[in-house]
Write a protein that holds these residues in place. Structure first.
Motif, PDB file in Angstrom:
ATOM      1  N   UNK A   1      -0.279  97.353 120.611  1.00 39.09           N
ATOM      2  CA  UNK A   1      -0.881  96.156 121.382  1.00 39.09           C
ATOM      3  C   UNK A   1      -0.218  94.864 120.828  1.00 39.09           C
ATOM      4  N   UNK A   2       0.391  94.171 121.763  1.00 36.00           N
ATOM      5  CA  UNK A   2       0.809  92.894 121.419  1.00 36.00           C
ATOM      6  C   UNK A   2       0.619  91.985 122.509  1.00 36.00           C
ATOM      7  N   UNK A   3       0.284  90.613 122.364  1.00 33.85           N
ATOM      8  CA  UNK A   3       0.207  89.711 123.401  1.00 33.85           C
ATOM      9  C   UNK A   3      -0.846  90.168 124.533  1.00 33.85           C
ATOM     10  N   UNK A   4      -1.872  90.751 124.266  1.00 32.84           N
ATOM     11  CA  UNK A   4      -2.725  91.575 125.068  1.00 32.84           C
ATOM     12  C   UNK A   4      -2.096  92.770 125.949  1.00 32.84           C
ATOM     13  N   UNK A   5      -1.266  93.263 125.720  1.00 31.03           N
ATOM     14  CA  UNK A   5      -0.675  94.006 126.454  1.00 31.03           C
ATOM     15  C   UNK A   5      -0.492  95.582 125.498  1.00 31.03           C
ATOM     16  N   UNK A   6      -0.497  96.537 126.100  1.00 32.25           N
ATOM     17  CA  UNK A   6      -0.583  97.556 125.270  1.00 32.25           C
ATOM     18  C   UNK A   6       0.645  98.792 125.653  1.00 32.25           C
ATOM     19  N   UNK A   7       1.076  99.490 124.983  1.00 31.63           N
ATOM     20  CA  UNK A   7       2.291 100.522 125.337  1.00 31.63           C
ATOM     21  C   UNK A   7       2.043 101.880 124.227  1.00 31.63           C
ATOM     22  N   UNK A   8       2.494 102.814 124.979  1.00 30.39           N
ATOM     23  CA  UNK A   8       2.117 103.923 123.953  1.00 30.39           C
ATOM     24  C   UNK A   8       3.535 104.328 123.566  1.00 30.39           C
ATOM     25  N   UNK A   9       3.935 104.663 122.237  1.00 26.29           N
ATOM     26  CA  UNK A   9       4.999 105.343 121.802  1.00 26.29           C
ATOM     27  C   UNK A   9       5.047 106.685 121.636  1.00 26.29           C
ATOM     28  N   UNK A  10       5.538 107.346 122.585  1.00 24.18           N
ATOM     29  CA  UNK A  10       5.555 108.892 122.393  1.00 24.18           C
ATOM     30  C   UNK A  10       7.094 109.273 121.896  1.00 24.18           C
ATOM     31  N   UNK A  11       7.012 110.244 120.936  1.00 23.92           N
ATOM     32  CA  UNK A  11       8.040 110.862 120.308  1.00 23.92           C
ATOM     33  C   UNK A  11       7.805 112.526 120.195  1.00 23.92           C
ATOM     34  N   UNK A  12       8.696 113.089 120.745  1.00 24.74           N
ATOM     35  CA  UNK A  12       8.608 114.505 120.806  1.00 24.74           C
ATOM     36  C   UNK A  12       9.718 115.209 121.180  1.00 24.74           C
ATOM     37  N   UNK A  13       9.712 116.669 120.828  1.00 24.89           N
ATOM     38  CA  UNK A  13      10.946 117.348 121.226  1.00 24.89           C
ATOM     39  C   UNK A  13      10.740 118.762 121.616  1.00 24.89           C
ATOM     40  N   UNK A  14      11.494 119.414 122.024  1.00 21.49           N
ATOM     41  CA  UNK A  14      11.570 120.785 122.194  1.00 21.49           C
ATOM     42  C   UNK A  14      11.855 121.534 120.885  1.00 21.49           C
ATOM     43  N   UNK A  15      10.966 122.664 120.616  1.00 27.07           N
ATOM     44  CA  UNK A  15      11.340 123.322 119.276  1.00 27.07           C
ATOM     45  C   UNK A  15      12.842 123.778 119.134  1.00 27.07           C
ATOM     46  N   UNK A  16      13.552 123.295 118.214  1.00 25.79           N
ATOM     47  CA  UNK A  16      15.071 123.652 117.895  1.00 25.79           C
ATOM     48  C   UNK A  16      15.898 122.255 118.532  1.00 25.79           C
ATOM     49  N   UNK A  17      15.190 121.443 119.030  1.00 26.47           N
ATOM     50  CA  UNK A  17      16.149 120.296 119.674  1.00 26.47           C
ATOM     51  C   UNK A  17      15.668 118.851 118.842  1.00 26.47           C
ATOM     52  N   UNK A  18      16.540 118.088 119.386  1.00 23.41           N
ATOM     53  CA  UNK A  18      16.322 116.767 118.496  1.00 23.41           C
ATOM     54  C   UNK A  18      15.054 115.978 119.214  1.00 23.41           C
ATOM     55  N   UNK A  19      14.938 114.632 118.669  1.00 19.77           N
ATOM     56  CA  UNK A  19      13.549 113.999 119.129  1.00 19.77           C
ATOM     57  C   UNK A  19      13.912 113.098 120.253  1.00 19.77           C
ATOM     58  N   UNK A  20      12.897 112.927 121.129  1.00 23.67           N
ATOM     59  CA  UNK A  20      13.189 112.288 122.336  1.00 23.67           C
ATOM     60  C   UNK A  20      11.950 111.034 122.272  1.00 23.67           C
TER      61      UNK A  20
END
Length: 85
Positions: free
Chosen positions: A16-35
């Motif tokens: 949250x910053x300046x009254x705004x909110x975002x979600x940081x999503x970090x994920x991957x399919x098993x065996x792959x790199x991170x998105x």
């Protein structure tokens, strides 16, 4: 063929910053790199085209992008819906 397993990083978080909110999503399919994906409260989603070797690298990129571009750049109107980095 079994469905691939989706792995969520424990480094995913809400910022949250300046009254705004975002979600940081970090994920991957098993065996792959991170998105990396940043999803704003208004539903606008920004996904990085290039994968990351580690979830820590993805988090560092997200934090850097928010600091440099400002959190409002990830809201609808700040970037085109479905924009890619």
């Amino acid at each position: 063929m079994p469905n691939p397993k989706l792995i969520d990083s424990p480094l995913s978080r809400v910022v949250e910053e300046d009254g705004e909110r975002v979600e940081i999503l970090i994920y991957r399919i098993e065996g792959a790199e991170w998105t990396l994906e940043i999803v704003a409260a208004d539903g606008c989603s920004t996904v990085w085209e290039e994968p990351f070797e580690s979830d820590g690298e993805a988090l560092a990129e997200a934090v850097s992008a928010i600091q440099q571009e400002g959190i409002k750049s990830f809201l609808e109107g700040g970037v085109e819906k479905g924009a890619l980095h």
